[in-house]
Write a protein that holds these residues in place. Structure first.
Motif, short mmCIF file in Angstrom:
data_model
loop_
_atom_site.label_atom_id
_atom_site.label_comp_id
_atom_site.label_asym_id
_atom_site.label_seq_id
_atom_site.Cartn_x
_atom_site.Cartn_y
_atom_site.Cartn_z
N LEU A 11 -29.75 116.59 -3.24
CA LEU A 11 -30.03 116.02 -2.02
C LEU A 11 -29.56 117.19 -0.70
CD1 LEU A 11 -29.03 112.27 -2.64
CD2 LEU A 11 -31.32 113.20 -2.27
N VAL A 12 -28.43 117.65 -0.82
CA VAL A 12 -27.91 118.54 0.04
C VAL A 12 -28.76 119.91 0.28
CG1 VAL A 12 -26.15 120.26 0.43
CG2 VAL A 12 -25.43 118.22 -0.15
N GLY A 13 -29.68 120.08 -1.07
CA GLY A 13 -30.51 121.27 -0.69
C GLY A 13 -31.55 120.71 -0.10
N LEU A 14 -32.28 119.52 -0.32
CA LEU A 14 -33.30 119.03 0.41
C LEU A 14 -33.06 118.96 2.24
CD1 LEU A 14 -34.89 116.54 -1.98
CD2 LEU A 14 -35.74 118.64 -1.45
N ILE A 15 -31.90 118.28 2.07
CA ILE A 15 -31.57 118.13 3.59
C ILE A 15 -31.38 119.51 4.37
CG2 ILE A 15 -29.45 117.37 5.06
CD1 ILE A 15 -29.31 115.10 3.16
N ALA A 16 -30.70 120.49 3.79
CA ALA A 16 -30.50 121.94 4.33
C ALA A 16 -32.02 122.44 4.55
CB ALA A 16 -29.74 122.74 3.39
N ASN A 17 -32.83 122.23 3.85
CA ASN A 17 -34.01 122.86 3.89
C ASN A 17 -34.99 121.93 5.08
OD1 ASN A 17 -36.38 124.11 3.55
ND2 ASN A 17 -37.27 123.18 1.57
N ALA A 18 -34.94 120.89 5.05
CA ALA A 18 -35.13 120.16 6.04
C ALA A 18 -34.68 120.38 7.46
CB ALA A 18 -35.02 118.61 6.06
N ILE A 19 -33.50 120.76 7.57
CA ILE A 19 -32.56 121.14 8.78
C ILE A 19 -33.16 122.62 9.00
CG2 ILE A 19 -30.50 122.06 9.78
CD1 ILE A 19 -29.30 119.60 8.19
N GLY A 20 -33.38 123.55 7.96
CA GLY A 20 -33.81 124.79 8.25
C GLY A 20 -35.37 125.03 8.71
N LEU A 21 -36.15 123.93 8.25
CA LEU A 21 -37.54 123.75 8.61
C LEU A 21 -37.57 123.48 9.95
CD1 LEU A 21 -40.44 123.74 8.14
CD2 LEU A 21 -40.17 121.22 7.43
N TYR A 22 -36.65 122.74 10.40
CA TYR A 22 -36.59 122.20 11.80
C TYR A 22 -36.14 123.28 12.88
CZ TYR A 22 -35.53 119.69 15.87
OH TYR A 22 -35.39 119.32 17.27
N LEU A 23 -35.15 124.15 12.47
CA LEU A 23 -34.83 125.02 13.09
C LEU A 23 -35.95 126.28 13.16
CD1 LEU A 23 -31.24 125.53 12.09
CD2 LEU A 23 -31.94 124.60 14.30
N ALA A 24 -36.49 126.29 12.14
CA ALA A 24 -37.56 127.78 12.12
C ALA A 24 -38.68 127.10 13.12
CB ALA A 24 -38.04 128.04 10.71
N THR A 25 -39.03 125.91 12.91
CA THR A 25 -40.23 125.39 13.85
C THR A 25 -40.05 125.40 15.17
OG1 THR A 25 -40.63 123.85 12.05
CG2 THR A 25 -41.69 123.42 14.01
N ILE A 26 -38.70 124.93 15.66
CA ILE A 26 -38.35 124.98 16.93
C ILE A 26 -38.22 126.32 17.45
CG2 ILE A 26 -36.33 124.48 18.65
CD1 ILE A 26 -38.20 121.97 17.83
N LEU A 27 -37.58 127.11 16.78
CA LEU A 27 -37.52 128.77 17.08
C LEU A 27 -38.72 129.44 17.39
CD1 LEU A 27 -34.20 129.66 15.32
CD2 LEU A 27 -34.54 129.52 17.46
N LEU A 28 -39.68 129.27 16.31
CA LEU A 28 -40.84 129.98 16.24
C LEU A 28 -42.16 128.98 16.92
CD1 LEU A 28 -40.38 131.43 12.65
CD2 LEU A 28 -40.07 132.51 14.98
N GLY A 29 -41.84 127.85 17.22
CA GLY A 29 -43.06 127.04 17.63
C GLY A 29 -43.24 126.87 19.08
N ASN A 30 -42.98 127.87 19.80
CA ASN A 30 -43.17 128.00 21.28
C ASN A 30 -42.93 127.02 22.21
OD1 ASN A 30 -44.49 130.65 20.99
ND2 ASN A 30 -46.55 129.90 20.22
N ASN A 31 -41.71 126.20 21.96
CA ASN A 31 -41.15 125.26 22.43
C ASN A 31 -42.17 124.05 22.46
OD1 ASN A 31 -38.99 126.58 23.37
ND2 ASN A 31 -39.98 127.64 25.16
N ASN A 32 -42.73 124.01 21.41
CA ASN A 32 -43.67 122.58 21.30
C ASN A 32 -42.91 121.52 20.68
OD1 ASN A 32 -45.91 123.74 22.26
ND2 ASN A 32 -46.71 124.44 20.18
N ASP A 33 -43.16 120.33 20.44
CA ASP A 33 -42.79 119.12 19.85
C ASP A 33 -42.76 119.60 18.32
OD1 ASP A 33 -41.44 116.76 19.44
OD2 ASP A 33 -43.54 115.76 19.19
N PHE A 34 -41.73 119.12 17.56
CA PHE A 34 -41.63 119.32 16.14
C PHE A 34 -43.02 118.96 15.45
CE2 PHE A 34 -40.20 117.92 11.97
CZ PHE A 34 -39.85 119.09 11.34
N ILE A 35 -43.43 117.83 15.64
CA ILE A 35 -44.50 117.44 14.87
C ILE A 35 -45.75 118.16 15.41
CG2 ILE A 35 -46.13 115.36 14.60
CD1 ILE A 35 -43.31 115.21 13.21
N ILE A 36 -46.03 118.56 16.57
CA ILE A 36 -47.03 119.21 17.24
C ILE A 36 -47.00 120.73 16.52
CG2 ILE A 36 -48.12 120.32 19.17
CD1 ILE A 36 -47.04 117.80 20.76
#
Length: 94
Positions: A11-36
Motif C-alpha cells: 500500500l505504501v508503494g501504491l501511494i508513493a507511486n500515486a504521489i509521484g504520478l501527481y508530482l510528475a504530471t504537475i511538473l510536466l503538465g504545462n500547469n494544467n489540471d491533473f485530470i486534463i
C-alpha cells in the motif's frame, strides 16, 4: 503477521507511486489540471512514461524500509513496483 507487513509495504508503494504520478504530471503538465494533464498524456501516448516516473518515489520508500530493517515492508514496495511495471508494459502494448 508477515502478510500484514507485506500488505503495508504494498500500500505504501501504491501511494508513493500515486504521489509521484501527481508530482510528475504537475511538473510536466504545462500547469494544467491533473485530470486534463492525464487525458492529454493518454492521448499523446506518454501516460506509461508518467506512471514510470511516478514510481521513482517507490525507490525512496524501499530504501527507508531497508534502512529501518523492515524487510517485509520493503518486499511489499518491491511487489507494488513490479506490478506497476507490468501494468505499464501491458498498457503500452494493448
Amino acid at each position: 503477521m508477515i502478510k500484514k507487513e507485506v500488505l503495508t509495504g504494498f500500500l505504501v508503494g501504491l501511494i508513493a507511486n500515486a504521489i509521484g504520478l501527481y508530482l510528475a504530471t504537475i511538473l510536466l503538465g504545462n500547469n494544467n489540471d491533473f485530470i486534463i494533464a492525464l487525458k492529454s498524456a493518454a492521448a499523446e501516448g506518454v501516460l506509461g512514461k508518467l506512471i514510470s516516473l511516478g514510481a521513482i518515489l517507490n525507490l525512496l520508500a524501499f530504501f527507508v524500509f531497508i534502512k529501518k530493517k523492515q524487510d517485509y515492508r520493503a518486499r511489499g514496495v518491491l511487489l507494488a513496483t513490479i506490478i506497476i511495471a507490468i501494468s505499464t508494459f501491458l498498457f503500452k502494448f494493448i
